[in-house]
Design a protein around this motif. Sequence first.
Motif, short mmCIF file in Angstrom:
data_model
loop_
_atom_site.label_atom_id
_atom_site.label_comp_id
_atom_site.label_asym_id
_atom_site.label_seq_id
_atom_site.Cartn_x
_atom_site.Cartn_y
_atom_site.Cartn_z
N LYS A 154 0.81 -1.22 0.00
CA LYS A 154 0.00 0.00 0.00
C LYS A 154 0.85 1.27 0.00
O LYS A 154 0.52 2.25 -0.67
CB LYS A 154 -0.92 -0.03 1.22
CG LYS A 154 -1.97 1.05 1.29
CD LYS A 154 -2.82 0.86 2.55
CE LYS A 154 -3.95 1.85 2.66
NZ LYS A 154 -5.02 1.61 1.68
N ASP A 155 1.94 1.25 0.77
CA ASP A 155 2.77 2.45 0.87
C ASP A 155 3.89 2.50 -0.15
O ASP A 155 4.68 3.46 -0.17
CB ASP A 155 3.33 2.60 2.29
CG ASP A 155 4.23 1.43 2.70
OD1 ASP A 155 4.35 0.46 1.93
OD2 ASP A 155 4.81 1.48 3.80
N VAL A 156 3.99 1.50 -1.01
CA VAL A 156 5.03 1.51 -2.04
C VAL A 156 4.70 2.54 -3.13
O VAL A 156 5.59 3.20 -3.67
CB VAL A 156 5.21 0.11 -2.65
CG1 VAL A 156 6.18 0.14 -3.84
CG2 VAL A 156 5.70 -0.87 -1.59
N VAL A 157 3.41 2.67 -3.43
CA VAL A 157 2.97 3.63 -4.44
C VAL A 157 2.16 4.72 -3.73
O VAL A 157 1.15 4.42 -3.09
CB VAL A 157 2.10 2.95 -5.52
CG1 VAL A 157 1.62 3.97 -6.55
CG2 VAL A 157 2.89 1.84 -6.20
N PRO A 158 2.58 5.97 -3.79
CA PRO A 158 1.86 7.03 -3.07
C PRO A 158 0.40 7.11 -3.49
O PRO A 158 0.05 6.90 -4.66
CB PRO A 158 2.62 8.31 -3.46
CG PRO A 158 3.98 7.84 -3.90
CD PRO A 158 3.76 6.49 -4.51
N SER A 159 -0.45 7.44 -2.54
CA SER A 159 -1.88 7.50 -2.82
C SER A 159 -2.24 8.64 -3.76
O SER A 159 -3.30 8.61 -4.40
CB SER A 159 -2.67 7.65 -1.51
OG SER A 159 -2.36 8.88 -0.88
N GLU A 160 -1.37 9.66 -3.85
CA GLU A 160 -1.70 10.78 -4.73
C GLU A 160 -1.53 10.45 -6.21
O GLU A 160 -1.92 11.25 -7.08
CB GLU A 160 -0.89 12.03 -4.36
CG GLU A 160 0.62 11.83 -4.32
CD GLU A 160 1.13 11.55 -2.91
OE1 GLU A 160 2.21 12.06 -2.56
OE2 GLU A 160 0.46 10.80 -2.18
N VAL A 161 -0.95 9.30 -6.53
CA VAL A 161 -0.87 8.87 -7.93
C VAL A 161 -2.29 8.56 -8.40
O VAL A 161 -2.94 7.64 -7.87
CB VAL A 161 0.04 7.63 -8.07
CG1 VAL A 161 0.00 7.08 -9.48
CG2 VAL A 161 1.47 7.98 -7.66
N PRO A 162 -2.84 9.28 -9.38
CA PRO A 162 -4.28 9.17 -9.69
C PRO A 162 -4.70 7.82 -10.24
O PRO A 162 -5.86 7.42 -10.09
CB PRO A 162 -4.51 10.28 -10.71
CG PRO A 162 -3.16 10.56 -11.30
CD PRO A 162 -2.17 10.30 -10.20
#
Length: 612
Positions: A246-254
């Motif tokens: 979950k934290d490998v790819v930032p959540s702000e990446v749409p």
Amino acid sequence: MAKTVSDFVIDRLKEWGVRRIFGYPGDGIGAFDGALGELDVEGDGIEYIRPTHEEIAAFMATAHAKFTGEVGVCVATSSPGAFHLINGLYDAQMDNVPVVAIVGQQGLDALGTFTQQESKLEQVFADVACYVETIVSPQQAQAVVDTAFRTAQARLAPAVIVLPHDVQALDAAEPAAAHWVSRSSSAPASTRIVPAPEALEAAASVIDAGSKVTLLVGAGARGATEQVLELARKTGAGIVTALRGKDVVPSEVPFHTQQLGLLGTLPSLHQMKECDTLVLLGTNYPYGEFLPETGQCRAVQVDLKPEQLGVRYPTEVNLWGDVGATLDALLPLVAQKSDLGWQQGIAEEFQGWEREMRAEAMVGFPDGVNPRRVYFELNERLPENAIVTADAGTTADWYAHHVRLRRGMRGDLSGRLASMLAAMPYAVAAKFAYPDRPVVCTIGDGAFQMLGMNELITVKKYLGRWPNKQLIIAVMHNDDLSQVSWEQRTQDADPVWRGSQDVESMDYAGYAELLGFRGIRVRHDDEAADAWEQALRHDGVTLIDAYVTRNAPPLPPKITKEFRNNTLKALAKRDPLRVGAVVDSAEALGAEALQRAKNALHLGSDEPGQRE
């Protein structure tokens, strides 16, 4: 030169970069602990953290390895202490992280004589550990310690060193250039493995041929975030993350649609059902029913664990390698796509899903706080660099559905083992690893009663070591083992059996207050936001006691016929909680359906508190 074998082992631990040990004492490991204590007095020791139970020590060592990338180390006495480590070591094994456990044993002359606390520890640990060995002489110690650390790092698994009590106190000896004596190295083996050029070219050919590429990213891609994002940009791919990724790819990446499966999102499920190319990066995602149909798409997998390649989906190209190093070599071979319609459509659908999650969080239930609301309000206020832990059970559902980890944030939990109670030792280990960062532990009341409550005592003991003392524990207080309650209904078509499911209620906030911490009680939905505001303003330990409904359904993104029919059968069998379960499920499904209809009509979302 070290005076005893124990001194030598401690010196060797330092050479391997160990700066912290999680342990619990006992006579079987007494001489080793004595050597640790002597060095501590001299100011040249390794930080020794003693929680309230050996199982907690093993979980803390595993969490330390997850959060830092270092080898976690735990220490325990012989038989009973050693046995208590096992659950935490399985957590390390199943989530592919390096841990070394050092366990005591009775003296060599007593082995095989049925003496007190003597057991065959090498057999006990044979399944969980990638390497288990007993040190039987001073000249053997170096090779055993080095092999344990090197193997744990290379195999991404726990290793166990058994240290008999009498051997601990023997005079240390430098390994001689002699027959049967190994002189070993404390240098780790490089794991930046890169596949052969022809394998990389084959993978690039598969990826280039696809028009609907999806990346399924796991914790094995940690450290390779920029390479993953660059691959997505070049291929126009959508990104789905496994729960531990979950934290490998930032959540702000749409175009990152978060998780997949029962606690995943509908956009993630749609990606899996519609993609023509799947690239698995550092993940051993276990739920095959949520992956593409056989023959639907071509697939490539990259993983540092070769035995986990090609076991979840019939992949066409399997790349044995470190995700970051492999993508560095693969990216120049992958063509830039000009049509980004697939990726853009994914991002638009996910915006609608986020509105749906907000609508479900705003649902009011008649029998307690909506647990989704607690997580939603946390997510709205997560400070920069926060670390969030979740437990097994419904807390993992709410964490997956509502917590969005932005760049620089961390989050983790017991993954493939999915052990209850891990959230608390994970959170405390995170505070030791990053004492300047805020840490939030989210845990169910059942898990908190297991060993989590004990660890508030550990926190009280060590709180003074943390410059930032902000540690927040949010207990989902519903007097129920709610994940299993729902599984009884949805998987087995059985009504809830309160004899197994009820959790004895208590005042968790009051317990925290007894220890000198701040306790906050949340009994109504509109109190959740203020509770988090208070906790995040407090430079200290806060326990949020959230009195949530036991009937909030952990709804999957798509309700299957089996899920629906089993639930109806269970409720028809005079489920003792059927009224609450029906009412709360109807409220949740109604909010979901209404927002989904609005998404289809592009009407947007309600403001908090407004419902139709």
